[in-house]
Design a protein around this motif. Structure first.
Motif, PDB file in Angstrom:
ATOM      1  N   SER A 112      31.915 -32.812 -95.021  1.00  0.00           N
ATOM      2  CA  SER A 112      32.122 -34.117 -94.375  1.00  0.00           C
ATOM      3  C   SER A 112      32.513 -33.936 -92.923  1.00  0.00           C
ATOM      4  N   GLN A 113      33.376 -32.934 -92.701  1.00  0.00           N
ATOM      5  CA  GLN A 113      33.825 -32.658 -91.330  1.00  0.00           C
ATOM      6  C   GLN A 113      32.643 -32.202 -90.455  1.00  0.00           C
ATOM      7  N   GLU A 116      30.479 -35.032 -89.382  1.00  0.00           N
ATOM      8  CA  GLU A 116      31.098 -36.005 -88.471  1.00  0.00           C
ATOM      9  C   GLU A 116      30.661 -35.816 -87.023  1.00  0.00           C
ATOM     10  N   HIS A 117      30.271 -34.593 -86.646  1.00  0.00           N
ATOM     11  CA  HIS A 117      29.997 -34.304 -85.238  1.00  0.00           C
ATOM     12  C   HIS A 117      28.703 -34.970 -84.760  1.00  0.00           C
ATOM     13  N   VAL A 195      36.254 -39.933 -94.739  1.00  0.00           N
ATOM     14  CA  VAL A 195      35.580 -39.328 -93.586  1.00  0.00           C
ATOM     15  C   VAL A 195      34.193 -39.952 -93.406  1.00  0.00           C
ATOM     16  N   ASP A 196      33.436 -40.066 -94.502  1.00  0.00           N
ATOM     17  CA  ASP A 196      32.055 -40.565 -94.397  1.00  0.00           C
ATOM     18  C   ASP A 196      32.006 -41.996 -93.853  1.00  0.00           C
ATOM     19  N   ARG A 199      33.853 -42.283 -89.804  1.00  0.00           N
ATOM     20  CA  ARG A 199      33.426 -41.589 -88.585  1.00  0.00           C
ATOM     21  C   ARG A 199      32.796 -42.582 -87.593  1.00  0.00           C
ATOM     22  N   PRO A 203      28.407 -44.110 -89.555  1.00  0.00           N
ATOM     23  CA  PRO A 203      29.276 -44.089 -90.735  1.00  0.00           C
ATOM     24  C   PRO A 203      28.547 -44.634 -91.970  1.00  0.00           C
TER      25      PRO A 203
END
Ligand code: DC
Length: 245
Positions: A112-113, A116-117, A195-196, A199, A203
Motif C-alpha cells: 500500500s505504501q 501511494e507514491h 492507506v488505499d 492517499r 485514492p
C-alpha cells in the motif's frame, strides 16, 4: 456532411472492477473473463511486483523516485494459470514466476505504501492503459473506473464489510500454510483500507457511474451472474451486443 454522433466509448470492451482488498474482485473477475472470452488483468499484481522487486533490491518503501525506476525497469507479465495450485493467473517478473512471492506477508506489509507514491502510479499508468487499449479485458484494481479507464464500458465496485473481507483473506492465508491470526489479518486489512482510500493520488473511490455490489452475503457465483448479465445487456450504438467480443 456531419459525422454521426459518437456515443460509444473508446473502451467499451473494458470492464473495470474496483473495490477494497479481499472484496472478491479477482475471483469474480477470473470467472467473468472466462465466461465473456476476455483477458483478465489484475493491476494489483503490478504494484505487488514493484514491492517485491524493491524488497529484493533493498529499496525503501519511502523512496518514490527509486521505486518508480524499479517500476519502469521491471517487465511484468500476467498469463492464464499454468498450475493448479489455487492461483487465478500467473504473474511473471522477467523470467521468474512470482505468483506466490508477491502474495507474501512481506510484500503485503509494504505494497500500500509503495502504491501511494505518485511517481510509481505515473510509471504504471501507461502500462495499464496499453492493456485497456488492447481490450477486451476485465481490469481489476482500485482506480480503474476513476483514473485508468474512466470511459470503461462497464464499471463495477465490489465491496464488503472489513470483518468479512479479513475472514476471507485469513482463510486464503491458512490454505497456503500461513500462520497469521485473524486479528493480524484484520488489522492489515484495515490499515490497507486507510492507506488505499486516504492517499492523495488516485485514492480508492467508487466512480460516480459504477454499480456497487455488496459481496458479503452472496456467493461468488451469484456476483458473477449479476455482473455477467449487466455485461451481456450492454449494446453498441448499432444495437449489437458488446459481449461476446
Ligand atoms: O488488489 P491487491 O491487494 O493485489 O493490491 C495491492 C495493493 O496495490 C493495494 O494496497 C492497493 C494497490 N493498488 C492500487 O493502488 N491501485 C490499483 N489499481 C491496484 C492496486
Amino acid at each position: 456532411m456531419k459525422a454521426a454522433p459518437q456515443s460509444a466509448t473508446c473502451h467499451q470492451r473494458v470492464i473495470a472492477i474496483d473495490g477494497p482488498a479481499a472484496a472478491g474482485k479477482s475471483t469474480v473477475a477470473r470467472e467473468l473473463a472466462d465466461r465473456l472470452g476476455a483477458l483478465l488483468f489484475d493491476t494489483g499484481a503490478l504494484y505487488r511486483t514493484v514491492a517485491l522487486a524493491a524488497l529484493r533490491a533493498g529499496v525503501s518503501a519511502d523512496d518514490g523516485k527509486a521505486l518508480a525506476e524499479i517500476a519502469g525497469e521491471s517487465t511484468v507479465a500476467i498469463h492464464g494459470a499454468s498450475q493448479r495450485d489455487g492461483r487465478l493467473y500467473d504473474i511473471w517478473l522477467g523470467e521468474e514466476d512470482v505468483t506466490w512471492a508477491v502474495r507474501s506477508p512481506e510484500v503485503g506489509a509494504i505494497v500500500s505504501q509503495v502504491s501511494e507514491h505518485p511517481e510509481v502510479r505515473a510509471a504504471l499508468l501507461p502500462v495499464q492503459r496499453r492493456i485497456a487499449g488492447n481490450g477486451p479485458v476485465v481490469m481489476v484494481g482500485r482506480d480503474i473506473g476513476t483514473v485508468v479507464v474512466p470511459d470503461a464500458g462497464l464499471k463495477i465496485y465490489l465491496d464488503a464489510n472489513s470483518r468479512e473481507r479479513a475472514h476471507r483473506r485469513h482463510l486464503e492465508t491458512l490454505a497456503r500454510g500461513g500462520d497469521e491470526t485473524f486479528q493480524e489479518v484484520l488489522m492489515q486489512t484495515l490499515r490497507r483500507d486507510t492507506v488505499d482510500s486516504g492517499r492523495d493520488v488516485a485514492p480508492l473511490r467508487q466512480a460516480s457511474d459504477a454499480i456497487r455490489i455488496d459481496t458479503a452475503d452472496q456467493t461468488i457465483e451469484s456476483v458473477v451472474k449479476t455482473v455477467e448479465s449487466l455485461a451481456r445487456a450492454q449494446r453498441m450504438p448499432c444495437g449489437k451486443p458488446v459481449w461476446p467480443p
